[in-house]
Design an enzyme around this catalytic site. Sequence first.
Site, PDB file in Angstrom:
ATOM      1  CB  CYS A 180     -16.307  -9.742   2.788  1.00 10.43           C
ATOM      2  SG  CYS A 180     -14.678 -10.379   3.243  1.00 10.43           S
TER       3      CYS A 180
ATOM      4  CG  HIS B 231     -15.977  -5.702   1.634  1.00 10.18           C
ATOM      5  ND1 HIS B 231     -15.698  -5.681   2.973  1.00 10.18           N
ATOM      6  CD2 HIS B 231     -15.155  -6.642   1.078  1.00 10.18           C
ATOM      7  CE1 HIS B 231     -14.753  -6.573   3.228  1.00 10.18           C
ATOM      8  NE2 HIS B 231     -14.412  -7.166   2.091  1.00 10.18           N
TER       9      HIS B 231
ATOM     10  CG  ASN C 194     -11.206  -7.470   3.794  1.00  9.86           C
ATOM     11  OD1 ASN C 194     -12.221  -7.397   4.482  1.00  9.86           O
ATOM     12  ND2 ASN C 194     -11.132  -8.203   2.699  1.00  9.86           N
TER      13      ASN C 194
HETATM   14  O1  UT7 Z   1     -13.109  -9.336   0.839  1.00 16.55           O
HETATM   15  C1  UT7 Z   1     -12.837 -10.044  -0.313  1.00 16.55           C
HETATM   16  C2  UT7 Z   1     -11.505 -10.661  -0.097  1.00 16.55           C
HETATM   17  N1  UT7 Z   1     -10.374 -10.232  -0.773  1.00 16.55           N
HETATM   18  C3  UT7 Z   1     -10.204  -9.313  -1.748  1.00 16.55           C
HETATM   19  O2  UT7 Z   1     -11.048  -8.606  -2.169  1.00 16.55           O
HETATM   20  C4  UT7 Z   1      -8.831  -9.241  -2.345  1.00 16.55           C
HETATM   21  C5  UT7 Z   1      -8.883  -9.190  -3.849  1.00 16.55           C
HETATM   22  N2  UT7 Z   1      -7.580  -9.223  -4.468  1.00 16.55           N
HETATM   23  C6  UT7 Z   1      -6.649  -8.250  -4.308  1.00 16.55           C
HETATM   24  O3  UT7 Z   1      -6.860  -7.295  -3.586  1.00 16.55           O
HETATM   25  C7  UT7 Z   1      -5.368  -8.351  -5.087  1.00 16.55           C
HETATM   26  O4  UT7 Z   1      -5.477  -9.370  -6.044  1.00 16.55           O
HETATM   27  C8  UT7 Z   1      -4.141  -8.612  -4.175  1.00 16.55           C
HETATM   28  C9  UT7 Z   1      -3.841  -7.372  -3.363  1.00 16.55           C
HETATM   29  C10 UT7 Z   1      -4.377  -9.808  -3.281  1.00 16.55           C
HETATM   30  C11 UT7 Z   1      -2.900  -8.898  -5.041  1.00 16.55           C
HETATM   31  O5  UT7 Z   1      -2.658  -7.827  -5.917  1.00 16.55           O
HETATM   32  P1  UT7 Z   1      -2.278  -8.109  -7.442  1.00 16.55           P
HETATM   33  O6  UT7 Z   1      -1.984  -6.820  -8.075  1.00 16.55           O
HETATM   34  O7  UT7 Z   1      -3.396  -8.942  -8.012  1.00 16.55           O
HETATM   35  O8  UT7 Z   1      -0.928  -8.920  -7.303  1.00 16.55           O
HETATM   36  P2  UT7 Z   1      -0.600 -10.408  -7.782  1.00 16.55           P
HETATM   37  O9  UT7 Z   1      -1.414 -11.412  -7.025  1.00 16.55           O
HETATM   38  O10 UT7 Z   1      -0.672 -10.428  -9.257  1.00 16.55           O
HETATM   39  O11 UT7 Z   1       0.901 -10.583  -7.300  1.00 16.55           O
HETATM   40  C12 UT7 Z   1       1.951  -9.901  -7.947  1.00 16.55           C
HETATM   41  C13 UT7 Z   1       3.278 -10.277  -7.285  1.00 16.55           C
HETATM   42  C14 UT7 Z   1       3.532 -11.784  -7.163  1.00 16.55           C
HETATM   43  O12 UT7 Z   1       4.882 -11.991  -7.444  1.00 16.55           O
HETATM   44  P3  UT7 Z   1       5.335 -12.598  -8.881  1.00 16.55           P
HETATM   45  O13 UT7 Z   1       4.692 -13.957  -8.953  1.00 16.55           O
HETATM   46  O14 UT7 Z   1       4.809 -11.648  -9.905  1.00 16.55           O
HETATM   47  O15 UT7 Z   1       6.826 -12.620  -8.779  1.00 16.55           O
HETATM   48  C15 UT7 Z   1       3.315 -12.070  -5.686  1.00 16.55           C
HETATM   49  O16 UT7 Z   1       4.107 -13.146  -5.223  1.00 16.55           O
HETATM   50  O17 UT7 Z   1       3.335  -9.769  -5.945  1.00 16.55           O
HETATM   51  C16 UT7 Z   1       3.781 -10.800  -5.055  1.00 16.55           C
HETATM   52  N3  UT7 Z   1       3.194 -10.553  -3.742  1.00 16.55           N
HETATM   53  C17 UT7 Z   1       3.758  -9.734  -2.831  1.00 16.55           C
HETATM   54  N4  UT7 Z   1       4.883  -9.017  -2.853  1.00 16.55           N
HETATM   55  C18 UT7 Z   1       5.178  -8.285  -1.773  1.00 16.55           C
HETATM   56  C19 UT7 Z   1       2.030 -11.028  -3.242  1.00 16.55           C
HETATM   57  N5  UT7 Z   1       1.837 -10.549  -1.995  1.00 16.55           N
HETATM   58  C20 UT7 Z   1       2.898  -9.741  -1.716  1.00 16.55           C
HETATM   59  C21 UT7 Z   1       3.261  -8.963  -0.610  1.00 16.55           C
HETATM   60  N6  UT7 Z   1       4.410  -8.241  -0.678  1.00 16.55           N
HETATM   61  N7  UT7 Z   1       2.512  -8.878   0.502  1.00 16.55           N
END
Ligand code: UT7
Length: 320
Positions: free
Chosen positions: A114, A247, A277
Site C-alpha cells: 500500500c 492512503h 482500499n
Molecule cells: O492498507 C493497510 C491494510 N489494512 C488496513 O489498514 C486495515 C487496518 N485495520 C482496520 O481497518 C480494522 O482493524 C478492521 C476494519 C479490519 C477491523 O475493525 P476493528 O474495529 O479493529 O474490529 P475487530 O477486528 O476488533 O473485530 C470486531 C468484531 C469481531 O467479532 P468478535 O470477535 O468481537 O465477536 C470480528 O469477528 O467484528 C467481527 N468482524 C466482522 N463483523 C461483521 C470482522 N469483520 C467483520 C465483518 N462484518 N466484515
Amino acid sequence: MTVFSRIAGTGSYLPAKVLTNRDLEGSVDTSDEWIYSRTGIRQRHVAAAHECASDLALMASRRALDAAGVGADALDLIILATTTPDMVFPSTACILQAKLGVKNCPAFDVQAVCSGFVYALTTADHFMRSGQYRNILVVGAEVYSRILDWEDRGTCVLFGDGAGAVVLQRSDKPGILATRLHADGSHAHILSVPGTVSGGKISGRPLLQMEGNAVFKFAVRVLGEVAEEVLAASGLAKDNIDWLIPHQANVRIIQATAKRLGLPMDKVITTVDLHANTSAASIPLALDVAVRDGRIRQGQHVLLEGVGGGFTWGAVAVIM
Ligand code: UT7
C-alpha cells in the site's frame, strides 16, 4: 541549476463493476452498518475476469498523459507500483509500456504494497533529480479482488480494484519538495499474502491475511510520524498544508492521522467510501479525483502518505 519534479498531469481508472456492502451481505456474514461504521467503506470496484493490473494502468496512464499534454513516446521512464502483477514476469511496467505502444524507455515495477505509489514517486523524483530524465510516468495499479479470500469477512470487505497515474516533468521550480521512505520487515506477519509459485504449483496460501487491529495501530503511529518528518524536511509548517492525501484503508485511520497533524477533515481527501482500499492505487486515485473536481489547484501544498505490508511507509510533500 537545481532540477525538480513537477506533477504535470494526473489520471485514474476504476473498473465498471461496483460491489456494494449490501451485495457482500449476500455472500458473507456481514452488514453495511458494520462495514461502514468500522471502515467508512460503502462500495468498491471489481475488475472483470479479462482485466489485469496493466489494463487498469493503461487507462489511468492515458488520462494522465492527456492531462499533461505529453505523448507516450516522450516518456523517458515508467515506474509502476503493484502487489498484484499480471504475471511473475515480465514486469507489469513492461506490459504497460507495450500497451502504450512505446519502446524507448526503461520500465520497472516497485513492490511496496500500500506504500507502493509513495515508493514509486520517491524513486521517480530521485531519477528526475539526476538530470537525465524529462518525463516520467508513475502508476499505481491493483486487482486485489484476485488475492482476497471471499469467504473471510475480516478482509474481503476492505479492498477494491483500480489504478491511478501521474506524469512527472522536469522543472526548475518545485514540484516535489521532500520525500521520506521507511520499512521494517519484522512486522511482515501482520499483513501478508504468504504464497508463491514453485515447481509449477502454488506453494503457501496466496490469499491476503491480516491482523486488523495490529495493522490499525501501526498505521496510525507511523503515518503521524512520517508526516511530521517530511514536513520538517520540506521546510513546511502544518498550517502550510492545503491538502492531505493519506492512503485510503480506513476512514478511522485517516481521521486519527488528521487529528494528530491538527488538520481539519475538510483538508483531507477521502475516497475510501467509494473505492475501499486499492493499495498502491489509492493515493493517485484520490489525487486525481480531487484535481479533476477542482479542489486541488496549482500552487497548493499537498502531503501524500502511505503505509502497507512489509511493513513499509513513506510520505511526499509537493507543490502542485
Ligand atoms: O492498507 C493497510 C491494510 N489494512 C488496513 O489498514 C486495515 C487496518 N485495520 C482496520 O481497518 C480494522 O482493524 C478492521 C476494519 C479490519 C477491523 O475493525 P476493528 O474495529 O479493529 O474490529 P475487530 O477486528 O476488533 O473485530 C470486531 C468484531 C469481531 O467479532 P468478535 O470477535 O468481537 O465477536 C470480528 O469477528 O467484528 C467481527 N468482524 C466482522 N463483523 C461483521 C470482522 N469483520 C467483520 C465483518 N462484518 N466484515
